[in-house]
Motif scaffolding. Sequence first.
Motif, mmCIF file in Angstrom:
data_model
loop_
_atom_site.group_PDB
_atom_site.id
_atom_site.type_symbol
_atom_site.label_atom_id
_atom_site.label_comp_id
_atom_site.label_asym_id
_atom_site.label_seq_id
_atom_site.Cartn_x
_atom_site.Cartn_y
_atom_site.Cartn_z
ATOM 1 N N CYS A 1 -3.149 1.491 -3.521
ATOM 2 C CA CYS A 1 -2.958 1.928 -2.137
ATOM 3 C C CYS A 1 -4.270 1.860 -1.367
ATOM 4 N N VAL A 2 -5.339 2.394 -1.945
ATOM 5 C CA VAL A 2 -6.649 2.388 -1.276
ATOM 6 C C VAL A 2 -7.105 0.959 -1.010
ATOM 7 N N GLU A 3 -6.873 0.069 -1.961
ATOM 8 C CA GLU A 3 -7.317 -1.315 -1.819
ATOM 9 C C GLU A 3 -6.525 -2.094 -0.770
ATOM 10 N N ALA B 1 -4.433 -0.680 1.797
ATOM 11 C CA ALA B 1 -4.159 0.016 3.060
ATOM 12 C C ALA B 1 -5.256 -0.306 4.069
ATOM 13 N N CYS C 1 -4.316 8.639 -0.343
ATOM 14 C CA CYS C 1 -4.343 8.076 -1.694
ATOM 15 C C CYS C 1 -5.680 8.343 -2.369
ATOM 16 N N ASP C 2 -6.761 8.167 -1.627
ATOM 17 C CA ASP C 2 -8.084 8.401 -2.203
ATOM 18 C C ASP C 2 -8.256 9.866 -2.584
ATOM 19 N N ASP D 1 -4.995 4.108 7.936
ATOM 20 C CA ASP D 1 -6.145 4.942 7.559
ATOM 21 C C ASP D 1 -5.719 6.240 6.885
ATOM 22 N N ALA E 1 0.827 -1.212 0.000
ATOM 23 C CA ALA E 1 0.000 0.000 0.000
ATOM 24 C C ALA E 1 0.857 1.255 0.000
ATOM 25 N N LEU F 1 -14.230 4.424 0.232
ATOM 26 C CA LEU F 1 -14.270 5.147 1.503
ATOM 27 C C LEU F 1 -15.588 5.875 1.711
ATOM 28 N N TRP G 1 -3.030 6.888 5.236
ATOM 29 C CA TRP G 1 -2.517 6.600 3.896
ATOM 30 C C TRP G 1 -3.652 6.326 2.921
ATOM 31 N N ARG G 2 -4.630 5.548 3.357
ATOM 32 C CA ARG G 2 -5.773 5.237 2.491
ATOM 33 C C ARG G 2 -6.507 6.530 2.114
ATOM 34 N N ARG G 3 -6.733 7.387 3.091
ATOM 35 C CA ARG G 3 -7.428 8.657 2.819
ATOM 36 C C ARG G 3 -6.597 9.554 1.896
#
Length: 182
Positions: free
Chosen positions: A148-150, A152, A164-165, A158, A97, A181, A160-162
């Motif tokens: 990354c979103v998939e 993380a 990337c999104d 969290d 991720a 998200l 990192w996911r946010r």
Amino acid sequence: MRTLLVACFLLACGAHAAPAPRTVRVEGWPPIPFAPSGLGLRTLLDIHDTLRPLPPPRGPGWARSVHGPWVDERAEALALANEARRWLRRASPQELAVGAAIHGDIAARTATQLEDVDLRALPAEAAAAVRAPTAQLRRRAYEAWTVCVEYAAGSELDAWRRACDARRRALGLGRSAPSPLD
């Protein structure tokens, strides 16, 4: 005596206490909540840290003396980043991720540098040639940030996911489907 021999053997074989994870910071991103251990992620972090900006044109020799070498250097960095992403396929989901995020950032930064450089000193067709790869680079960044979103997962990633999104949404290249998200 036997305990001492076993302890010495274990130390000699590298079975010592691992250092406490350190927080790694990447400019423009949340802190990495673990110590990067895989070659793929460490390589991407090194590439990210060493990217140099594209200097603006200063005279007619710019394309040959500045832009050409910069493009060669950046093409090498992008090729190495692609290889590092392949190495990440065998890494943990965490490293995958974060590595995908960094890979996307390398591609997006390259596109931004190509778009933002002041090319008024160049003929229109030369300026268009300089900017030609930006759409492909932005698509590559979008795809990396989707990975990354998939991957993380978990509360420690969290942020990192946010991030990337948010970056992939800002590109405006996505599907019309809602984000995971939402």
